[in-house]
Design a protein around this motif. Structure first.
Motif, PDB file in Angstrom:
ATOM      1  N   GLU A   1      22.710   2.260  48.676  1.00 47.05           N
ATOM      2  CA  GLU A   1      23.201   2.851  48.286  1.00 47.05           C
ATOM      3  C   GLU A   1      24.010   4.527  48.594  1.00 47.05           C
ATOM      4  N   LEU A   2      25.174   4.070  49.162  1.00 45.87           N
ATOM      5  CA  LEU A   2      26.234   5.736  50.175  1.00 45.87           C
ATOM      6  C   LEU A   2      25.423   6.659  49.460  1.00 45.87           C
ATOM      7  N   GLN A   3      24.979   6.578  48.083  1.00 44.52           N
ATOM      8  CA  GLN A   3      24.767   8.283  47.932  1.00 44.52           C
ATOM      9  C   GLN A   3      23.409   8.677  48.599  1.00 44.52           C
TER      10      GLN A   3
ATOM     11  N   GLU B   1      31.551  -0.675  52.465  1.00 42.15           N
ATOM     12  CA  GLU B   1      31.272  -1.481  51.828  1.00 42.15           C
ATOM     13  C   GLU B   1      29.342  -1.388  50.629  1.00 42.15           C
ATOM     14  N   SER B   2      28.960  -0.216  51.132  1.00 42.44           N
ATOM     15  CA  SER B   2      28.188   0.553  50.621  1.00 42.44           C
ATOM     16  C   SER B   2      28.210   0.473  48.798  1.00 42.44           C
ATOM     17  N   ARG B   3      27.324   0.360  48.261  1.00 37.15           N
ATOM     18  CA  ARG B   3      27.656   0.844  46.771  1.00 37.15           C
ATOM     19  C   ARG B   3      27.708   2.846  46.150  1.00 37.15           C
ATOM     20  N   GLY B   4      29.136   2.939  45.852  1.00 38.60           N
ATOM     21  CA  GLY B   4      29.527   3.754  45.566  1.00 38.60           C
ATOM     22  C   GLY B   4      30.346   3.957  46.547  1.00 38.60           C
TER      23      GLY B   4
ATOM     24  N   ARG C   1      27.966   9.437  44.708  1.00 41.88           N
ATOM     25  CA  ARG C   1      27.786   9.052  43.281  1.00 41.88           C
ATOM     26  C   ARG C   1      28.471   9.803  42.076  1.00 41.88           C
ATOM     27  N   THR C   2      29.621  10.171  42.330  1.00 43.58           N
ATOM     28  CA  THR C   2      30.591  10.090  41.122  1.00 43.58           C
ATOM     29  C   THR C   2      30.998   8.926  41.620  1.00 43.58           C
TER      30      THR C   2
END
Length: 826
Positions: free
Chosen positions: A184-186, A195-198, A276-277
């Motif tokens: 998760e990027l956040q 590629e990361s989530r977010g 996160r957005t």
């Protein structure tokens, strides 16, 4: 085919020069530069295409930009994603046209992702390959036959919408798998912006969902978040000169400076907020997609049951006053009046979390817009709803994120803004500060049966790290913040004082248990002075566990849990004036005693690796507790040998040579009778208990460890030289520079010994170097306690003079400086 036959060299040179000027133009960063670079590239490629088409005689063809280039989002090192579309012209002519397009791109060293297809082939490939289909959704004409592309776009969009029931679940699964691979990027210290989530791929997936007309993402802040990630990626490309999307630690300062941000933390915070957005929008969107698809699948069956033409009414199940469940979400009741009910946001959130439901983003948006602020102090109902929300466990996370997305959390708790998306650079931490606080509350919810005041435990869990948003010691700062927040929420003076005390000392138990000698009366007395009451002690015990479990897998183990429980038992007894039932100071366990006796008998070291615990079957309750306990990190290693100088550096050095990482260690001396007559004579035996893990490969054999330890003790094995040779053979990797080691004297930590505390980056041979420095200082190591958290080590050593008395303050400071100098020079 020579380069000059394909295109004019001047044309390529002119484009390359213009491209370089554009990338170096600091006055036009971000989106304007991406659009300008796309336009500049369009013009160059159009010139290539027109010349190539004229040369080859191909008429029914179009050069099409797809993917990011199709969206006009060309970053400095982005690939050129191009499709040469043709109407079925002769293969030789089309191949010649493609050559005159692709080779000039390669000649300039630009990355190219290309394909050549007819509209029918493109449509067929899109039907078979989801990624191709996604790229074509952003197809844009660069040069050639517009009608050819228009027909393809029409059919591709129609296919996408007609097959949404099949395509969207596949896209959701693709996003899920990618998120699992890249994290998760956040929350990542070195996240992949794409590629990361977010990240950017998730933002592109949301565009694809919107194109299906099946569902749409929440629009608030989404475009800005996407633009922010693109800006950071552009700057990263320029700073590194590479087509990288991973925001590595060593690049963050340069990227932050280029973006005119104060520091790397400010950069990460902006990345986290954007991620996160996008993540929240993805969660909401995919939930809506699954709901719509589920409703479509169920509709024919319902119509058959109810009769053709009748539309079933949506079921609304009451959850709380003003809150109902509908379509798997918590929504506001029709009669709800948020403008008259300031407690409704918390009541709705608590009801949703307790029911294990997401809260509707439309409901949260309405609550944020209409609900008045709570009076200060809060009414009792509001305080109870907050505690209920925090006590719901895992469902709390999604509900809290929904409140954060609309700004309700910072409205309820203004101090939350300081920790919102705040990075934690200690790699032990899995989460940002704000998410860690919520995760701690989730963990604490499972421990509420262990405390007499579960409401205070949950509040302390939520507040314990709020001080990290301010300069200074976060525990000291956090005490003041917690006192203010507890009073704001409506707790009385006595409860507020307890909350403030728990927040101030939330690290006390684990730091004391892992870094101090629990057999020293001063250790227990110091903790008892801070705690002062049994309620505070049990709250601290539960919060310590919840905090560690919410930090990350390296922060809690069976070893730490046992030490903390032992300390709590001793302090609890001291608070009520009862004697503590525990082994006498220095008394070994039965297993350690067997090793010590063997060492005394042989006169040399005895080594036991993977020492087994008792084989008796545990009682059912004990077995259940053991099953629920965290798994220990590493394996147990015990070493016993008659006391002599140099034991600690020799043993630690042997472990380093065998690439054993020390997770925890304890050194103590025990007195054993010599067995000669009735003289009462004793001999001191050293017991070293380690928890170690192999850095890689398998664990070494006990006999090999013992043999090397014997050689180290008799001087035939030069450990320092061997470690130096190995360090020279393996250069250190690039990465963030670690702060220098710090060695201090803990003044009043013990009346029986001098306590030296070492804080340093964990590295092979660290404890060996500490031991050598202490040996050179002519002090006796009475006990040592090692605590390793990720890349950081905190080693506490109890030392005395050779006669067993504590060092003078001046000598203690001299020893600390000598150890620090030895570690700094390493």
């Amino acid at each position: 085919m020579p380069s000059e036959d394909r295109s004019s060299p001047d044309q390529g040179t002119s484009y390359a020069a213009a491209r370089l000027r554009l990338l170096q133009d600091e006055a036009r960063p971000g989106r304007p530069r991406r659009e300008a670079l796309s336009g500049l590239t369009d013009g160059w490629l159009k010139g290539l295409f027109d010349a190539a088409a004229a040369h080859t005689g191909v008429r029914g063809a179009a050069l099409v930009a797809v993917g990011g280039y199709g969206r006009g989002e060309l970053s400095p090192r982005s690939d050129l994603d191009l499709l040469l579309l043709h109407d079925g012209a002769p293969a030789g002519a089309v191949a010649a046209l493609a050559e005159r397009l692709w080779y000039p791109v390669w000649d300039l060293g630009l990355a190219l992702d290309h394909s050549v297809r007819t509209p029918a082939e493109a449509r067929r490939t899109a039907a078979e390959d989801l990624k191709v289909h996604l790229g074509l959704l952003d197809a844009r004409l660069v040069a050639g036959d517009l009608g050819l592309l228009t027909k393809l776009r029409t059919t591709v969009l129609a296919d996408w919408r007609n097959n949404a029931a099949k395509r969207l679940p596949a896209l959701a699964e693709l996003c899920r798998e990618r998120g699992e691979r890249h994290g998760e990027l956040q929350f990542l210290l070195e996240g992949d912006l794409k590629e990361s989530r977010g990240g950017l791929r998730d933002a592109t997936a949301l565009r694809a969902v919107a194109a299906s007309w099946l569902a749409d993402a929440p629009r608030a802040g989404l475009a800005e978040a996407r633009t922010r990630l693109l800006d950071v990626r552009d700057t990263l490309h320029l700073a590194t000169g590479r087509a990288t999307d991973r925001l590595a630690l060593q690049e963050q300062d340069a990227v932050a400076q280029a973006l005119q941000l104060p520091d790397a933390d400010a950069l990460l915070r902006q990345v986290y907020e954007a991620a996160r957005t996008i993540s929240y929008a993805s969660d909401v969107t995919w939930r809506e997609v699954h709901r719509v698809l589920g409703a479509r699948a169920a509709r024919p069956r319902l119509r058959a049951m109810l009769g053709v033409g009748q539309k079933p009414a949506a079921e609304r199940v009451p959850l709380a006053d003003g809150v109902v469940e509908q379509d798997g979400e918590a929504v506001l009741a029709r009669a709800a009046r948020p403008e008259r009910d300031p407690v409704l946001p918390l009541r709705a959130a608590a009801a949703a979390a307790q029911a294990g439901l997401p809260i509707s983003p439309h409901a949260v948006r309405r609550l944020a817009a209409a609900a008045p602020p709570l009076p200060v102090p809060w009414p009792a109902e509001a305080r109870e709803e907050l505690v209920t929300l925090l006590g719901a466990g895992e469902p709390t996370v999604a509900v809290w994120e929904a409140l954060e997305a609309e700004g309700l959390v910072t409205r309820l708790l203004p101090d939350w803004e300081r920790v919102h998306c705040r990075p934690q650079r200690n790699p032990v931490h899995t989460w940002t500060v704000d998410r860690h606080l919520v995760e701690t509350a989730v963990r604490a919810a499972s421990l509420t049966r262990r405390v007499s005041r579960p409401d205070l435990l949950l509040i302390c869990a939520l507040l314990h790290d709020l001080g990290k948003g301010w300069p200074g010691d976060h525990s000291v700062v956090g005490e003041t913040i917690a006192r203010d927040v507890a009073a704001r929420v409506g707790f009385g003076a006595e409860d507020t004082a307890v909350v403030a005390t728990v927040v101030r000392h939330h690290l006390l138990l684990v730091e004391t248990a892992t870094r101090r000698d629990l057999d020293d009366p001063a250790t227990v007395a110091a903790v008892a002075r801070h705690v002062r009451g049994r309620t505070t002690l049990e709250l601290l015990h539960a919060l310590t566990e919840a905090d560690a479990l919410a930090t990350g897998p390296a922060a809690w183990s069976a070893w730490r849990a046992g030490l903390v429980a032992d300390l709590v038992a001793r302090v609890g007894a001291a608070l009520v004036g009862e004697p503590v039932e525990r082994p006498a100071p220095g008394a070994p366990s039965a297993q350690q005693e067997r090793l010590a006796v063997e060492a005394l008998r042989t006169g040399g070291p005895v080594v036991a690796l993977r020492a087994e615990r008792g084989q008796a079957e545990p009682e059912p309750e004990a077995a259940a507790a053991e099953e629920a306990a965290p798994e220990p990190v590493g394996v147990e290693l015990h070493i016993a040998l008659p006391d002599r100088p140099g034991v600690l550096p020799a043993a630690a050095g042997v472990l380093a040579l065998h690439r054993l990482t020390v997770r925890a260690a304890d050194l103590r001396a025990v007195e054993l009778p010599t067995g000669i007559g009735d003289s009462g004579a004793t001999t001191e035996v050293l017991l070293l208990s380690w928890r170690v893990a192999a850095a890689y490969g398998s664990l070494p054999e006990e006999a090999r460890l013992r043999a090397d330890l014997v050689r180290a003790l008799d001087g035939t094995l030069d450990i320092a030289a061997r470690l130096a040779e190995r360090d020279a053979a393996y250069p250190r990797r690039r990465g963030a520079k670690a702060p220098p080691p710090r060695v201090t004297v803990a003044g009043a930590a013990s009346q029986e010994a001098t306590v030296i505390e070492v804080r340093a980056k964990d590295a092979p041979g660290l404890l060996h170097r500490i031991g050598r420095a202490l040996e050179a200082s002519d002090v006796r190591v009475r006990s040592a306690h090692v605590s390793t958290l990720g890349a950081n080590a905190v080693d506490t050593v109890y030392v005395t003079r050779p006669d067993g008395t504590p060092l003078s303050p001046e000598d203690a400071e001299m020893v600390a400086k000598r150890v620090e100098s030895a570690l700094t020079a390493a």
